[in-house]
Write a protein that holds these residues in place. Sequence first.
Motif, PDB file in Angstrom:
ATOM      1  N   PRO A   1       1.137  -1.278  -0.059  1.00  0.00           N
ATOM      2  CA  PRO A   1       0.020   0.220   0.282  1.00  0.00           C
ATOM      3  C   PRO A   1       0.945   1.357  -0.503  1.00  0.00           C
ATOM      4  O   PRO A   1       0.599   2.350  -0.479  1.00  0.00           O
ATOM      5  CB  PRO A   1      -0.585  -0.394   1.370  1.00  0.00           C
ATOM      6  CG  PRO A   1      -0.393  -1.397   1.618  1.00  0.00           C
ATOM      7  CD  PRO A   1       0.554  -2.101   1.796  1.00  0.00           C
ATOM      8  N   LEU A   2       1.668   1.615   0.588  1.00  0.00           N
ATOM      9  CA  LEU A   2       2.628   2.492   0.631  1.00  0.00           C
ATOM     10  C   LEU A   2       3.320   2.564  -0.580  1.00  0.00           C
ATOM     11  O   LEU A   2       3.218   3.955  -0.901  1.00  0.00           O
ATOM     12  CB  LEU A   2       3.996   1.773   1.385  1.00  0.00           C
ATOM     13  CG  LEU A   2       3.932   2.399   3.346  1.00  0.00           C
ATOM     14  CD1 LEU A   2       4.872   1.935   4.012  1.00  0.00           C
ATOM     15  CD2 LEU A   2       2.548   3.569   3.030  1.00  0.00           C
ATOM     16  N   GLY A   3       4.332   1.460  -1.470  1.00  0.00           N
ATOM     17  CA  GLY A   3       5.042   1.998  -2.860  1.00  0.00           C
ATOM     18  C   GLY A   3       3.614   2.519  -3.334  1.00  0.00           C
ATOM     19  O   GLY A   3       3.574   3.208  -4.795  1.00  0.00           O
ATOM     20  N   LEU A   4       2.470   2.002  -3.603  1.00  0.00           N
ATOM     21  CA  LEU A   4       1.257   2.219  -5.097  1.00  0.00           C
ATOM     22  C   LEU A   4       0.571   3.539  -4.484  1.00  0.00           C
ATOM     23  O   LEU A   4       0.959   4.333  -4.916  1.00  0.00           O
ATOM     24  CB  LEU A   4      -0.025   1.035  -4.727  1.00  0.00           C
ATOM     25  CG  LEU A   4       0.353   0.022  -5.065  1.00  0.00           C
ATOM     26  CD1 LEU A   4      -0.354  -1.477  -4.736  1.00  0.00           C
ATOM     27  CD2 LEU A   4       0.920  -0.114  -6.427  1.00  0.00           C
ATOM     28  N   ALA A   5       0.840   3.818  -2.736  1.00  0.00           N
ATOM     29  CA  ALA A   5       0.046   5.088  -2.359  1.00  0.00           C
ATOM     30  C   ALA A   5       1.165   6.286  -2.953  1.00  0.00           C
ATOM     31  O   ALA A   5       1.098   7.198  -3.720  1.00  0.00           O
ATOM     32  CB  ALA A   5      -0.174   5.594  -1.397  1.00  0.00           C
TER      33      ALA A   5
ATOM     34  N   ALA B   1       0.903   6.048  -6.667  1.00  0.00           N
ATOM     35  CA  ALA B   1      -0.435   7.842  -6.746  1.00  0.00           C
ATOM     36  C   ALA B   1      -0.347   8.883  -6.948  1.00  0.00           C
ATOM     37  O   ALA B   1      -0.612  10.273  -7.500  1.00  0.00           O
ATOM     38  CB  ALA B   1      -1.964   6.618  -5.872  1.00  0.00           C
ATOM     39  N   LEU B   2       0.645   8.830  -5.990  1.00  0.00           N
ATOM     40  CA  LEU B   2       0.798  10.710  -5.391  1.00  0.00           C
ATOM     41  C   LEU B   2       1.701  11.260  -6.246  1.00  0.00           C
ATOM     42  O   LEU B   2       1.177  12.412  -6.925  1.00  0.00           O
ATOM     43  CB  LEU B   2       1.683  10.861  -3.681  1.00  0.00           C
ATOM     44  CG  LEU B   2       1.892  12.378  -3.834  1.00  0.00           C
ATOM     45  CD1 LEU B   2      -0.042  12.910  -2.836  1.00  0.00           C
ATOM     46  CD2 LEU B   2       2.559  12.291  -1.557  1.00  0.00           C
ATOM     47  N   LEU B   3       2.441  10.432  -7.079  1.00  0.00           N
ATOM     48  CA  LEU B   3       3.115  11.064  -7.937  1.00  0.00           C
ATOM     49  C   LEU B   3       2.488  11.950  -9.376  1.00  0.00           C
ATOM     50  O   LEU B   3       2.551  12.476  -9.800  1.00  0.00           O
ATOM     51  CB  LEU B   3       4.435  10.007  -8.206  1.00  0.00           C
ATOM     52  CG  LEU B   3       5.632  10.627  -9.229  1.00  0.00           C
ATOM     53  CD1 LEU B   3       6.004  12.060  -9.132  1.00  0.00           C
ATOM     54  CD2 LEU B   3       6.684   9.918  -9.729  1.00  0.00           C
TER      55      LEU B   3
ATOM     56  N   LEU C   1       0.963   4.977 -16.281  1.00  0.00           N
ATOM     57  CA  LEU C   1       2.446   4.098 -16.592  1.00  0.00           C
ATOM     58  C   LEU C   1       2.728   4.253 -14.897  1.00  0.00           C
ATOM     59  O   LEU C   1       3.680   3.779 -15.033  1.00  0.00           O
ATOM     60  CB  LEU C   1       3.444   5.401 -17.207  1.00  0.00           C
ATOM     61  CG  LEU C   1       3.442   5.945 -18.675  1.00  0.00           C
ATOM     62  CD1 LEU C   1       4.232   7.015 -19.022  1.00  0.00           C
ATOM     63  CD2 LEU C   1       4.047   4.292 -19.382  1.00  0.00           C
ATOM     64  N   LEU C   2       2.705   4.661 -14.281  1.00  0.00           N
ATOM     65  CA  LEU C   2       2.800   5.649 -12.927  1.00  0.00           C
ATOM     66  C   LEU C   2       2.771   3.578 -11.812  1.00  0.00           C
ATOM     67  O   LEU C   2       3.829   3.135 -10.800  1.00  0.00           O
ATOM     68  CB  LEU C   2       3.027   6.335 -11.912  1.00  0.00           C
ATOM     69  CG  LEU C   2       4.193   7.281 -12.434  1.00  0.00           C
ATOM     70  CD1 LEU C   2       3.852   9.105 -12.136  1.00  0.00           C
ATOM     71  CD2 LEU C   2       5.512   7.722 -12.718  1.00  0.00           C
ATOM     72  N   ILE C   3       1.364   3.496 -11.658  1.00  0.00           N
ATOM     73  CA  ILE C   3       0.964   2.310 -11.000  1.00  0.00           C
ATOM     74  C   ILE C   3       1.478   1.347 -11.400  1.00  0.00           C
ATOM     75  O   ILE C   3       2.134   0.556 -10.432  1.00  0.00           O
ATOM     76  CB  ILE C   3      -0.526   2.671 -11.095  1.00  0.00           C
ATOM     77  CG1 ILE C   3      -0.762   3.948 -10.317  1.00  0.00           C
ATOM     78  CG2 ILE C   3      -1.715   1.667 -10.103  1.00  0.00           C
ATOM     79  CD1 ILE C   3      -0.733   4.427  -8.922  1.00  0.00           C
TER      80      ILE C   3
END
Length: 163
Positions: A29-33, A36-38, A57-59
Amino acid sequence: MRQSSSPAAPPATAAPYAERLGLPWWAWPLGLAAAALLAVELWMGATGVRAWLPFVLLIPAAVAALWWLGRIRVEVRDGELLVDDAHLPVRYVADVVPLDAAGRREVLGVGADPLAFVVQRPWVSGAVQVVLDDPDDPTPFWVVSTRRPGQLAAAVLAARDAA
């Protein structure tokens, strides 16, 4: 009391050992958050393709990076210790020392050897030190992260004794 008429079973060989050094659950969850924030930061006020491209691209890139970080497998089978793509025949193992967090810190810190083979994952607290006895190899020992250092050490020693 009933007795079996079948012949006695041969002694069981050492059970193979297998483990994957995956990430802890909270890393996902931290990596995906973070991804998503970026993506939201890049999206801010964009229209058209620039609006959805950061998310597309980022997710997936974050999912691939998290999977890649947790891909390392540690196995003992067929007379070898396998760590990712490295193979060590157990006949060259002199000793295996299970290490807790403090022991791992000692071996990788003050007691570090620049020729040692190290596969260390910071989110895994245990490790084993596999001392080698191969005159043709300059590597003095391997240090491998594991969640079950006692079981891995026993599996390597049992495979060595069986070989």
